[in-house]
Design an enzyme around this catalytic site. Structure first.
Site, PDB file in Angstrom:
ATOM      1  N   SER A  34     146.177  63.797   8.409  1.00 41.18           N
ATOM      2  CA  SER A  34     146.362  62.652   7.551  1.00 41.18           C
ATOM      3  C   SER A  34     147.831  62.286   7.349  1.00 41.18           C
ATOM      4  O   SER A  34     148.129  61.185   6.921  1.00 41.18           O
ATOM      5  CB  SER A  34     145.731  62.922   6.192  1.00 41.18           C
ATOM      6  OG  SER A  34     146.378  64.016   5.562  1.00 41.18           O
TER       7      SER A  34
ATOM      8  N   LYS B  26     155.497  62.131   2.234  1.00 40.00           N
ATOM      9  CA  LYS B  26     154.139  61.580   2.283  1.00 40.00           C
ATOM     10  C   LYS B  26     153.799  60.955   0.933  1.00 40.00           C
ATOM     11  O   LYS B  26     154.247  61.463  -0.118  1.00 40.00           O
ATOM     12  CB  LYS B  26     153.178  62.738   2.619  1.00 40.00           C
ATOM     13  CG  LYS B  26     151.744  62.345   2.905  1.00 40.00           C
ATOM     14  CD  LYS B  26     150.942  63.571   3.348  1.00 40.00           C
ATOM     15  CE  LYS B  26     149.496  63.279   3.641  1.00 40.00           C
ATOM     16  NZ  LYS B  26     148.758  64.472   4.096  1.00 40.00           N
TER      17      LYS B  26
ATOM     18  N   SER C 184     146.481  68.624   8.615  1.00 35.54           N
ATOM     19  CA  SER C 184     147.171  67.337   8.471  1.00 35.54           C
ATOM     20  C   SER C 184     148.664  67.343   8.708  1.00 35.54           C
ATOM     21  O   SER C 184     149.278  66.276   8.712  1.00 35.54           O
ATOM     22  CB  SER C 184     146.901  66.756   7.097  1.00 35.54           C
ATOM     23  OG  SER C 184     145.662  66.128   7.115  1.00 35.54           O
TER      24      SER C 184
END
Ligand code: GLN
Length: 447
Positions: free
Chosen positions: A134, A59, A158
């Site tokens: 997310s 990420k 997330s």
């Protein structure tokens, strides 16, 4: 074989990532060079690391020295990592190949990856739908077969929520078992790095590598206690009775089906988490308060983008005004308000008390059961654009995931079932501190 595999993933990315948009940047050259080097070393007799053969996506909020990092924010345009996050260092030490950085909601705030300042990521199962957020880019990368596994961060869901939307496994480890050193802080008392994978074995393999004490993160445990070993058939599973209002009917019947399956294998018991209904408001006050403090460092002077003003205050205002997107601003304003002298007791302090009460619900439950079972989300993936103008309905999607972060315990999404139109459903297993092994075992019941 790792060279061949890396090349294959790069090929898949080239073929389909302009549709999916999982990656902000693909490190094609680095990944291939590293794969070649590792393969030669191992051929020459070096013992392979535990993640030899794994291609990993990360990420865009985890530092990797020398590489760009933005947390999908304009305020960090052109920012380069000055050091490497401990979790990434551990992947590298155990021979993983890192293929690129994935798209996310700006500073990990959101549930759909639509808050990225670059572009929205699409759900690989059906590109009209969001991949969740997310860590939507990481979930999509695994689901679209762009990597074996991926790392995400989970502050309120997330990892688990996008894993559920994309039909893959996603683990939120016990707070303090994985170092947050080098993870861009959203809400420090809730954030935790964890893996996405296509199998239980893979998710366990990555967790085993990234977990453990780190002197650079004082919230990591010196030793992770061993828990009593239990096979899946020996686990006692608590099934939560929750308010089914606003629940998607398909999610509900899929959950019933999972209960039926699991009851044939393990002991089950109906339980209550009486304070679940306070979790969303508690989470959004605490996480926004911490975010407002964590994000104060982005002032244009120390990091990233700088916009000149007539004086220092105007420069701060312009830098932050232009650099942050609207969801981030909303959280900063909410957090600053909750922490302000006049409202601290009414909001922040109250939320801390509620957090303790929610935690106690779990403490009570785990006196009697090993694992708790809930749907991961109240609905399957929603359409792109469906909730972006309605933050409250977006927040409500986190109802089943945020209590776990508030309590600091561990949980995992297990892909199970599909809607009539093919969208994945997810079951969430939750366990007590350090009981990740129970999650891996419980997941076997749904294979
Ligand atoms: N969707 C939640 C939020 O917007 C959770 C985010 C996260 O876990 N990083 O805050």
């Amino acid at each position: 074989m790792i060279v061949e595999k890396t090349a294959r993933y790069l090929e898949n990315i080239k073929k389909s990532d302009d549709k999916i948009k999982a990656f902000i940047e693909v490190w094609e050259y680095d990944a291939m060079e590293r794969a070649k080097r590792l393969e030669i070393e191992v051929k020459n007799g070096r013992t392979p690391g535990r993640l030899y053969g794994y291609v990993v996506a990360i990420k865009d909020n985890m530092l990797y020295k020398g590489k760009s990092i933005t947390a999908a924010s304009k305020i960090l345009e052109n920012h380069i990592s000055a050091y490497t996050a401990t979790a990434i260092e551990r992947l590298l030490k155990d021979d993983a190949v890192i293929i690129g950085r994935t798209n996310m909601d700006e500073f990990a705030m959101g549930s759909s990856t639509e808050n990225s300042s670059y572009f929205s990521t699409k759900n690989p199962v059906n590109t009209n739908y969001v991949p969740g957020g997310s860590s939507g880019g990481s979930a999509a990368a695994v689901a679209a077969d762009f990597s074996d596994v991926a790392l995400g961060s989970d502050t309120g869901g997330s990892i688990r929520q996008p894993a559920s939307f994309c039909g893959v496994y996603g683990l939120k480890p016990t707070y303090g078992t994985v170092s947050r050193y080098g993870l861009m802080a959203f809400s420090s008392s809730l954030d935790q790095i964890g893996p996405f994978a296509k199998s239980i074995d893979d998710i366990k393999a990555v967790y085993d590598v990234i977990k453990g004490y780190d002197p650079k993160d004082s919230t990591t445990y010196k030793t992770i206690p061993d828990v009593q070993e239990k096979k899946y058939s020996e686990l006692k599973i608590g099934i939560v009775d929750f308010d089914t209002n606003a629940m998607d009917k398909g999610v509900q019947s899929n959950f019933e089906k999972a209960i039926e399956t699991i009851s044939k294998i393990s002991k089950t018991k109906r339980i209550k988490l009486p304070h679940l209904k306070y979790a969303i408001s508690t989470y959004y006050i605490i996480s926004s308060s911490e975010a407002s403090s964590n994000l104060s460092r982005f002032d244009g002077i120390r990091y990233g983008r700088y916009v000149e003003g007539a004086d220092i205050n105007e420069s701060y205002g312009k830098t932050r005004g232009e650099g942050f997107g609207s969801e981030v601003k909303r959280r900063i304003i909410l957090g600053t308000y909750s922490l302000s002298a006049g409202y601290y007791d009414a909001y922040y302090l109250k939320a801390q008390k509620a957090r303790r009460i929610i935690k106690n619900d779990f403490v009570e439950a785990f006196k009697d059961v090993d694992v708790i079972m809930l749907p991961t989300t109240p609905t399957p993936a929603f359409k792109i654009g469906e909730k972006i103008n309605d933050p409250l309905s977006m927040y409500l999607n986190d109802i089943f995931t945020v209590p776990v972060n508030l309590a600091g315990i561990c949980a995992m999404n297990v892909p199970y079932g599909k809607s009539y139109d093919g969208l994945p459903y997810g079951i969430q297993f939750i366990s007590n501190n350090f009981c990740e092994s129970y999650l891996f075992e419980a997941a076997k019941c749904l294979l």
